[in-house]
Enzyme design. Structure first.
Site, PDB file in Angstrom:
ATOM      1  N   HIS A  57       0.486   5.800  -1.472  1.00 15.91           N
ATOM      2  CA  HIS A  57      -0.939   5.588  -1.746  1.00 15.91           C
ATOM      3  C   HIS A  57      -1.767   6.531  -0.879  1.00 15.91           C
ATOM      4  O   HIS A  57      -1.829   6.375   0.334  1.00 15.91           O
ATOM      5  CB  HIS A  57      -1.288   4.129  -1.453  1.00 15.91           C
ATOM      6  CG  HIS A  57      -2.668   3.726  -1.871  1.00 15.91           C
ATOM      7  ND1 HIS A  57      -3.557   4.598  -2.471  1.00 15.91           N
ATOM      8  CD2 HIS A  57      -3.326   2.533  -1.767  1.00 15.91           C
ATOM      9  CE1 HIS A  57      -4.695   3.952  -2.716  1.00 15.91           C
ATOM     10  NE2 HIS A  57      -4.566   2.710  -2.301  1.00 15.91           N
TER      11      HIS A  57
ATOM     12  N   HIS B  42      -3.400   1.660 -10.954  1.00 17.33           N
ATOM     13  CA  HIS B  42      -3.611   1.699  -9.507  1.00 17.33           C
ATOM     14  C   HIS B  42      -2.284   1.367  -8.828  1.00 17.33           C
ATOM     15  O   HIS B  42      -1.870   2.058  -7.908  1.00 17.33           O
ATOM     16  CB  HIS B  42      -4.715   0.707  -9.114  1.00 17.33           C
ATOM     17  CG  HIS B  42      -5.133   0.820  -7.689  1.00 17.33           C
ATOM     18  ND1 HIS B  42      -5.572   2.006  -7.133  1.00 17.33           N
ATOM     19  CD2 HIS B  42      -5.171  -0.099  -6.681  1.00 17.33           C
ATOM     20  CE1 HIS B  42      -5.864   1.810  -5.855  1.00 17.33           C
ATOM     21  NE2 HIS B  42      -5.625   0.542  -5.555  1.00 17.33           N
TER      22      HIS B  42
ATOM     23  N   CYS C 295     -10.113   3.084  -1.630  1.00 16.83           N
ATOM     24  CA  CYS C 295      -9.040   3.589  -2.495  1.00 16.83           C
ATOM     25  C   CYS C 295      -9.548   4.053  -3.860  1.00 16.83           C
ATOM     26  O   CYS C 295      -8.796   4.651  -4.627  1.00 16.83           O
ATOM     27  CB  CYS C 295      -7.973   2.516  -2.680  1.00 16.83           C
ATOM     28  SG  CYS C 295      -7.616   1.599  -1.178  1.00 16.83           S
TER      29      CYS C 295
END
EC number: 2.3.1.179
Length: 403
Positions: free
Chosen positions: A334, A297, A158
């Protein structure tokens, strides 16, 4: 400096639409249409809307690329056009490509595995490996655009997009290239990816599109998958000024660290993320009080969000009370390896336009996540420095500072 941007996201098929929708608080999350999700506990994702690859790439060529590579090409073309970057025989050697993907050609793998099992090894495509490997976004973009400079791919789950931009920033800073085409791309809405992330209990099993992805809220239960690409053209100030380029913002700091703790869980108190934020500020030569906005994030996982809040407080101290911290994943989902690219675009545009995109679905605040998360509506703010955090499976932490 950032001179060009390209985006494909669940809230827009170009940068202009994506940014306008982010400021409006548009929710890009909906029921998955790409695959039949009946066997799964997860039914929502942030898919691209009204996107047809044949509007951009020849059908035959597109069939030889996985979606993650297709997305990268479309976004890279937009970024290069936006930058008015002329890649020719005189400039090509000084223009590089550094685009990452967290999981590469997952759909390609599924199709090839089925062919292998059903029809035997002779039916596996000769394009299987070149379509699968994560570096192929960089490879195909460099071929498509003719960029012959430094060329590579970073894979840090990620954190991939943010690490990729950081590495490209350092390549330009060292003088190894005049310009870099950089960012992240991902196409993870596939059976294997949904099944795998579900098995690791990372994904939200909430079927309500308004509450499935709710960073920093009580009741959050995991992230919602998204797809797309975010690509920047970054170049040296000298190069940009010499050709009279439009400058969105400047990248001034990059920090990257490892947790050395656990394959999926963040280190306690967000220790690794905290060190990455400090490293990025040190690289930029600034202090916590200098930063006005942080694109978090903020994936909407119970542990991840809380640990990031702790990391921000530990890093910023008293300055955390005055810091604006939003999670744009509340709108996009995401995008794994692409998320750092999209969020770098949001960070740069927040500086340029003096506007911050909100954290939507902020209706049940978690009292432990007590930062100013810019709830539900965009805010106007003059920003000198913005920061973007990306924290990945494997304990990868990457942070960029923009000016």
């Amino acid at each position: 400096v950032i001179t060009g941007m390209g985006a494909l996201s669940p809230i827009g098929n170009d940068v202009k639409t994506t940014w306008e929708n982010a400021l409006k608080g548009v929710n890009g999350i909906d029921k998955i249409t790409r695959i039949d999700t009946e066997p799964y506990s997860v039914h929502l994702a942030g898919e691209l809307k009204n996107f047809n690859i044949e509007d951009h790439i020849d059908k035959k060529e597109a069939r030889r690329m996985d979606r993650f590579t297709q997305y990268a090409i479309v976004a890279a073309r937009e970024a290069v056009k936006d930058a008015q970057l002329d890649i020719n025989e005189n400039t090509a050697d000084r223009i590089g490509v550094w685009i990452g993907s967290g999981i590469g050609g997952m759909e390609t793998f599924e199709i090839a595995h089925k062919q292998l099992m059903d029809k035997g090894p002779r039916r596996v495509s000769p394009f299987f490996v070149p379509m699968l490997i994560p570096d192929m976004a960089t490879g195909q973009v460099s071929i498509d655009l003719g960029a012959k400079g430094p060329n590579g791919a970073t894979v840090t789950a990620c954190a991939t997009g943010t690490n990729s931009i950081g590495e490209a920033f350092k390549i330009v800073q060292r003088g190894d290239a005049d310009a870099m085409i950089t960012g992240g791309t991902e196409a993870p809405i596939t059976h294997m990816a949904i099944a795998g992330f579900s098995a690791s209990r990372a994904l939200s099993t909430n079927d309500d599109i308004e509450t499935a992805c709710r960073p920093f809220q009580e009741g959050r239960d995991g992230f919602v998958m998204g797809e797309g690409a975010g690509i920047l053209v970054i170049e040296s100030l000298e190069s940009a000024q010499a050709r009279g380029a439009n400058i969105y913002a400047e990248i001034v700091g990059y920090g990257t660290t490892g947790d050395a703790y656990h394959i999926t869980a963040p280190a306690p108190e967000g220790e690794g993320g905290s060190r990455a934020m400090q490293a990025a500020m040190d690289d930029a030569g600034i202090e916590p009080k200098d930063v006005q906005y942080l694109n978090a994030h903020g994936t909407s996982t119970p542990v991840g969000d809380l640990n990031e809040v702790k990391a921000i407080k530990n890093t910023f101290g008293e300055a955390a009370k005055h810091l604006k911290v939003s999670s744009t994943k509340s709108m996009t989902g995401h995008l794994l390896g692409a998320t750092g690219g999209i969020e770098a675009i949001f960070s740069a545009l927040s500086i340029k336009d003096s506007k911050i995109a909100p954290t939507i679905h902020a209706v049940t605040p978690d009292p432990e996540c007590d930062l100013d998360i810019v709830p539900n509506e965009a805010q106007d703010l003059d920003i000198t420095y913005a920061m973007s955090n990306s924290l990945g499976f494997g304990g990868h932490n990457a942070v960029l500072v923009f000016k």
